[in-house]
Design an enzyme around this catalytic site. Structure first.
Site, PDB file in Angstrom:
ATOM      1  N   ASP A   1       0.852  -1.185   0.000  1.00  8.48           N
ATOM      2  CA  ASP A   1       0.000   0.000   0.000  1.00  8.48           C
ATOM      3  C   ASP A   1       0.891   1.239   0.000  1.00  8.48           C
ATOM      4  O   ASP A   1       1.730   1.416   0.896  1.00  8.48           O
ATOM      5  CB  ASP A   1      -0.895   0.011   1.242  1.00  8.48           C
ATOM      6  CG  ASP A   1      -1.811  -1.202   1.295  1.00  8.48           C
ATOM      7  OD1 ASP A   1      -2.421  -1.515   0.267  1.00  8.48           O
ATOM      8  OD2 ASP A   1      -1.915  -1.833   2.372  1.00  8.48           O
ATOM      9  N   ALA A   2       0.719   2.084  -0.999  1.00 10.45           N
ATOM     10  CA  ALA A   2       1.593   3.250  -1.164  1.00 10.45           C
ATOM     11  C   ALA A   2       0.785   4.539  -1.188  1.00 10.45           C
ATOM     12  O   ALA A   2      -0.304   4.597  -1.764  1.00 10.45           O
ATOM     13  CB  ALA A   2       2.402   3.118  -2.449  1.00 10.45           C
TER      14      ALA A   2
END
Length: 267
Positions: free
Chosen positions: A133-134
């Site tokens: 998750d960025a």
């Protein structure tokens, strides 16, 4: 040329399925609601893979989640990946024994490489989907773990150099900024990945219509597109999306007899 894939992601929280917008959850319905609106044994020829993630914010009830996986996988013949809070090899085994073909690891990739190695040794690296998750920042893309609550020290660009050393089969790259917005994928994330990446890449976060799926499929760096937008693809939404993408000549598998059969159910 290898065919590309459409993946549908389900977000599970203590018996209910959720919508997520920038990682804030909204309850939608239980397993009965999901079966009524998404009968996966019937529409499995409209997607290429199903991912089920336990995003529970409280203590996870693993047996309850496993029972949910068993229900969803009954009569569903597409590959299924499941994950969420996997901390032990026993947890991974329970998901695989409940009908999942692969496990999805997120926080463990950063905090417990020994577990990643152990799962790979026992079930093969192809059984592991690494989920990242960025979130966009002034310095690039920060990686967050633990349901998007804990930022990691390294940025996506720095961390991605470790990909070659991870015993994983696929990378699931999710944009926290675009999550649930229906505004389309954030392709800027892909610019921070090494050009030499060899594992298949799944892009997620932001897809709300078939046009967005098509934009992802058009990117040469992308092997699969994922969406978790329950409402935008409810009912015959997945059927129509795949039909449109196939008519536009996207490089997807064509399920000749079965696809036409299931499509007629909605005509």
């Amino acid at each position: 040329m290898l065919k590309k894939r459409i993946i549908f992601t389900l977000l599970y929280n203590d018996g209910f399925f959720m919508l997520s917008r920038n990682f804030r959850l909204q309850k939608v319905g239980n397993i009965q609601w999901l079966q009524k609106n998404y009968n996966f044994s019937r529409i499995s020829f409209c997607i290429d893979e199903l991912i089920i993630l336990d995003v529970s914010r409280q203590e996870r009830d693993i047996p309850k989640f496993c029972n949910c996986i068993k229900t969803l996988t009954e009569g569903c013949f597409i590959p299924i990946a499941a994950g969420g809070g996997i901390r032990t090899i026993e947890h991974a085994k329970s998901l695989l024994q409940s009908g999942a073909d692969k496990v999805v690891l997120n926080s463990s990739i950063f905090s417990n490489l020994g577990l990643v190695q152990q799962i790979a040794q026992e079930f093969g690296r192809q059984s592991i989907v690494a989920s990242v998750d960025a979130k966009r920042s002034d310095m690039g893309y920060t990686i967050w773990t633990n349901n998007g609550n804990i930022p990691q020290d390294s940025f996506l660009g720095n961390w991605s150099s470790n990909l070659a050393n991870l015993p994983i089969g696929e990378l699931y790259l999710n944009s926290m900024d675009r999550d649930g917005t229906g505004q389309g994928y954030d392709f800027g994330m892909l610019d921070h990945l090494p050009k030499s990446i060899t594992v298949p890449l799944i892009i997620a976060g932001g897809a709300g219509k078939d046009q967005h799926l098509g934009e992802g499929l058009s990117d040469h760096r992308v092997d699969a597109v994922a969406t978790a937008h329950l409402f935008n693809f409810v009912g015959d939404g997945l059927v129509k999306a795949r039909e449109k993408l196939l008519s536009d000549k996207y490089n997807l598998p064509i399920w000749d007899v079965e696809f036409n059969k299931f499509k007629k159910l909605y005509n």
